[in-house]
Design an enzyme around this catalytic site. Structure first.
Site, PDB file in Angstrom:
ATOM      1  N   ASN A 117       0.886  -1.179  -0.034  1.00 56.17           N
ATOM      2  CA  ASN A 117      -0.041  -0.005   0.089  1.00 56.17           C
ATOM      3  C   ASN A 117       0.857   1.013  -0.095  1.00 56.17           C
ATOM      4  O   ASN A 117       1.492   1.615   0.943  1.00 56.17           O
ATOM      5  CB  ASN A 117      -1.144  -0.104   1.064  1.00 56.17           C
ATOM      6  CG  ASN A 117      -1.763   1.190   1.447  1.00 56.17           C
ATOM      7  OD1 ASN A 117      -1.966   1.987   0.620  1.00 56.17           O
ATOM      8  ND2 ASN A 117      -2.375   1.305   2.735  1.00 56.17           N
TER       9      ASN A 117
ATOM     10  N   LYS B 151       0.476   4.319  -0.464  1.00 54.59           N
ATOM     11  CA  LYS B 151      -0.417   5.364   0.219  1.00 54.59           C
ATOM     12  C   LYS B 151      -0.301   6.746  -0.609  1.00 54.59           C
ATOM     13  O   LYS B 151      -0.329   6.596  -1.878  1.00 54.59           O
ATOM     14  CB  LYS B 151       0.210   5.737   1.728  1.00 54.59           C
ATOM     15  CG  LYS B 151      -0.060   4.451   2.548  1.00 54.59           C
ATOM     16  CD  LYS B 151       0.156   4.640   4.063  1.00 54.59           C
ATOM     17  CE  LYS B 151       0.278   3.425   4.651  1.00 54.59           C
ATOM     18  NZ  LYS B 151      -0.022   3.456   6.145  1.00 54.59           N
TER      19      LYS B 151
ATOM     20  N   HIS C 250      -9.527   1.225   5.104  1.00 54.23           N
ATOM     21  CA  HIS C 250      -8.225   1.382   5.594  1.00 54.23           C
ATOM     22  C   HIS C 250      -8.530   2.544   6.872  1.00 54.23           C
ATOM     23  O   HIS C 250      -9.151   3.388   6.891  1.00 54.23           O
ATOM     24  CB  HIS C 250      -7.364   1.923   4.584  1.00 54.23           C
ATOM     25  CG  HIS C 250      -5.809   1.829   5.199  1.00 54.23           C
ATOM     26  ND1 HIS C 250      -5.272   2.905   6.140  1.00 54.23           N
ATOM     27  CD2 HIS C 250      -4.915   1.083   4.977  1.00 54.23           C
ATOM     28  CE1 HIS C 250      -4.065   2.642   6.358  1.00 54.23           C
ATOM     29  NE2 HIS C 250      -3.825   1.577   5.685  1.00 54.23           N
TER      30      HIS C 250
ATOM     31  N   GLU D  16      -6.658   4.750   7.969  1.00 47.02           N
ATOM     32  CA  GLU D  16      -6.576   6.228   7.588  1.00 47.02           C
ATOM     33  C   GLU D  16      -7.637   6.837   7.224  1.00 47.02           C
ATOM     34  O   GLU D  16      -8.011   8.115   7.282  1.00 47.02           O
ATOM     35  CB  GLU D  16      -5.237   6.314   6.736  1.00 47.02           C
ATOM     36  CG  GLU D  16      -3.766   6.073   7.539  1.00 47.02           C
ATOM     37  CD  GLU D  16      -2.697   5.662   6.952  1.00 47.02           C
ATOM     38  OE1 GLU D  16      -2.877   5.855   5.409  1.00 47.02           O
ATOM     39  OE2 GLU D  16      -1.901   5.068   7.290  1.00 47.02           O
TER      40      GLU D  16
ATOM     41  N   GLU E 219      -5.355  -4.635  10.769  1.00 48.37           N
ATOM     42  CA  GLU E 219      -4.335  -3.707  10.987  1.00 48.37           C
ATOM     43  C   GLU E 219      -4.613  -3.008  12.262  1.00 48.37           C
ATOM     44  O   GLU E 219      -5.154  -2.025  12.191  1.00 48.37           O
ATOM     45  CB  GLU E 219      -4.437  -2.602   9.728  1.00 48.37           C
ATOM     46  CG  GLU E 219      -4.048  -3.370   8.296  1.00 48.37           C
ATOM     47  CD  GLU E 219      -3.419  -2.283   7.280  1.00 48.37           C
ATOM     48  OE1 GLU E 219      -2.321  -2.539   6.813  1.00 48.37           O
ATOM     49  OE2 GLU E 219      -4.040  -1.400   7.291  1.00 48.37           O
TER      50      GLU E 219
ATOM     51  N   GLY F 213       2.409   2.351  10.609  1.00 50.72           N
ATOM     52  CA  GLY F 213       3.403   3.340  10.353  1.00 50.72           C
ATOM     53  C   GLY F 213       4.154   3.781  11.558  1.00 50.72           C
ATOM     54  O   GLY F 213       4.939   4.890  11.828  1.00 50.72           O
TER      55      GLY F 213
ATOM     56  N   SER G  23       3.482  -1.950  10.223  1.00 57.91           N
ATOM     57  CA  SER G  23       4.965  -2.054  10.491  1.00 57.91           C
ATOM     58  C   SER G  23       5.639  -3.329  10.214  1.00 57.91           C
ATOM     59  O   SER G  23       6.410  -3.866  10.915  1.00 57.91           O
ATOM     60  CB  SER G  23       5.304  -1.610  12.033  1.00 57.91           C
ATOM     61  OG  SER G  23       4.929  -0.170  12.187  1.00 57.91           O
TER      62      SER G  23
ATOM     63  N   GLY H 241       2.692  -1.064   4.288  1.00 56.45           N
ATOM     64  CA  GLY H 241       2.996   0.623   3.643  1.00 56.45           C
ATOM     65  C   GLY H 241       4.374   0.661   3.696  1.00 56.45           C
ATOM     66  O   GLY H 241       4.914   0.686   2.604  1.00 56.45           O
ATOM     67  N   GLY H 242       4.921   1.554   4.591  1.00 60.57           N
ATOM     68  CA  GLY H 242       6.093   2.017   4.387  1.00 60.57           C
ATOM     69  C   GLY H 242       7.272   1.072   3.792  1.00 60.57           C
ATOM     70  O   GLY H 242       8.053   1.439   2.704  1.00 60.57           O
TER      71      GLY H 242
HETATM   72  P1  PGA Z   1       2.833   0.558   7.712  1.00 60.46           P
HETATM   73  O1  PGA Z   1       1.511   0.682   6.994  1.00 60.46           O
HETATM   74  O2  PGA Z   1       3.417  -0.921   7.035  1.00 60.46           O
HETATM   75  O3  PGA Z   1       3.774   1.689   7.182  1.00 60.46           O
HETATM   76  O4  PGA Z   1       2.730   0.096   9.163  1.00 60.46           O
HETATM   77  C1  PGA Z   1       0.542  -0.434   6.804  1.00 60.46           C
HETATM   78  C2  PGA Z   1      -0.684  -0.120   6.106  1.00 60.46           C
HETATM   79  O5  PGA Z   1      -1.221   1.106   6.546  1.00 60.46           O
HETATM   80  O6  PGA Z   1      -1.528  -0.554   5.285  1.00 60.46           O
END
Ligand code: PGA
Length: 255
Positions: free
Chosen positions: A11, A13, A97, A99, A169, A175, A214, A235-236
């Protein structure tokens, strides 16, 4: 090794330039080709889907989207419909998600509408569930996660449910560098699977439940080794091709 083929989704983002998306998608296409035992996908920004689609070429990489409109084509300024995503070869789309739930107004009824729109268009909805730190600390993890699950899926038939992917999640792990321990992840994944089993035991044994929050190359293997963790929503670390490759390698190991 269970019967469920592991799935790793990146993802991205709201990150990167068009050129970054070309580069990351090219790297992900090679990773997907190198790991035929799992499914690998990327979710670029909507305006970068064309770059990603071109860079993906004929590789088995899945192309995904981070969001879709809760409506069919029409007078919804600024929105992007499922039909529009399909034209780019999009296969899966995130619904709910955290966010979007926390910052962008996607409450349970919006999530449900988007999920149903995705299913109607033939897309694979990736339903995201998760509790905040306050909810975990007050002992509400189970009720929050099962409440989100029930709200999104309550009216679906088994033949629709079997096309869904779930992503657990925990909001406090996204993040932040704080990952759920393998035991914490497994406990919630097992809870989700048993809730689905109450409706349809066979379906529950087949549905893929991803962990997100993470995940990196160094912790992926122990998470994916859990009986009910069928891959990851990344994500990251998905923005760093070497990290994404390490995560996909971990997912390719026998579970
Ligand atoms: P992250 O994000 O791996 O950076 O924690 C995961 C996500 O939001 O899907």
């Amino acid at each position: 090794m269970n019967m469920r083929k592991r799935l790793v989704l990146g993802n991205w983002k709201m990150n990167g330039s068009r050129q970054d998306s070309r580069d990351w998608a090219g790297a992900a296409a090679r990773i997907a080709t190198d790991h035929p035992l799992i499914d690998v996908g990327i979710m670029p920004a909507t305006v970068h889907l064309q770059e990603a689609q071109q860079a993906k070429g004929n590789s088995p990489l899945w192309l995904g989207a981070q969001n879709l409109a809760a409506y069919d084509n029409g007078a919804y300024t600024g929105e992007v419909s499922a039909q529009m995503l399909l034209e780019f070869g999009v296969r899966a789309v995130l619904c709910g998600h955290s966010e979007r739930r926390q910052l962008l107004g996607d409450n349970d009824s919006v999530v449900k509408a988007k999920l149903q729109r995705a299913l109607a268009a033939g897309l694979i909805p990736v339903l995201c569930l998760g509790e905040t730190l306050e909810q975990r600390e007050s002992g509400a993890t189970e009720s929050v996660v099962l409440g989100q699950l029930d709200s999104a899926l309550s009216q679906l038939q088994s033949k629709e449910l079997e096309r869904i992917v779930i992503a657990y999640e925990p909001v406090w792990a996204i993040g932040t560098g704080l990952t759920a321990s393998p035991a914490q992840a497994q406990a919630v994944h097992a809870l989700i699977r048993s809730a689905i089993a109450q409706r349809d035991a066979i379906l529950a044994s087949l549905i893929r439940i991803l962990y997100g929050g993470s995940v990196k190359g160094s912790n992926a293997a122990e998470l994916f080794a859990q009986a009910d963790v069928d891959g990851g929503l990344i994500g990251g670390a998905s923005l760093v091709p070497s990290e994404f490759a390490a995560i996909c390698r971990a997912a390719s190991q026998d579970g």
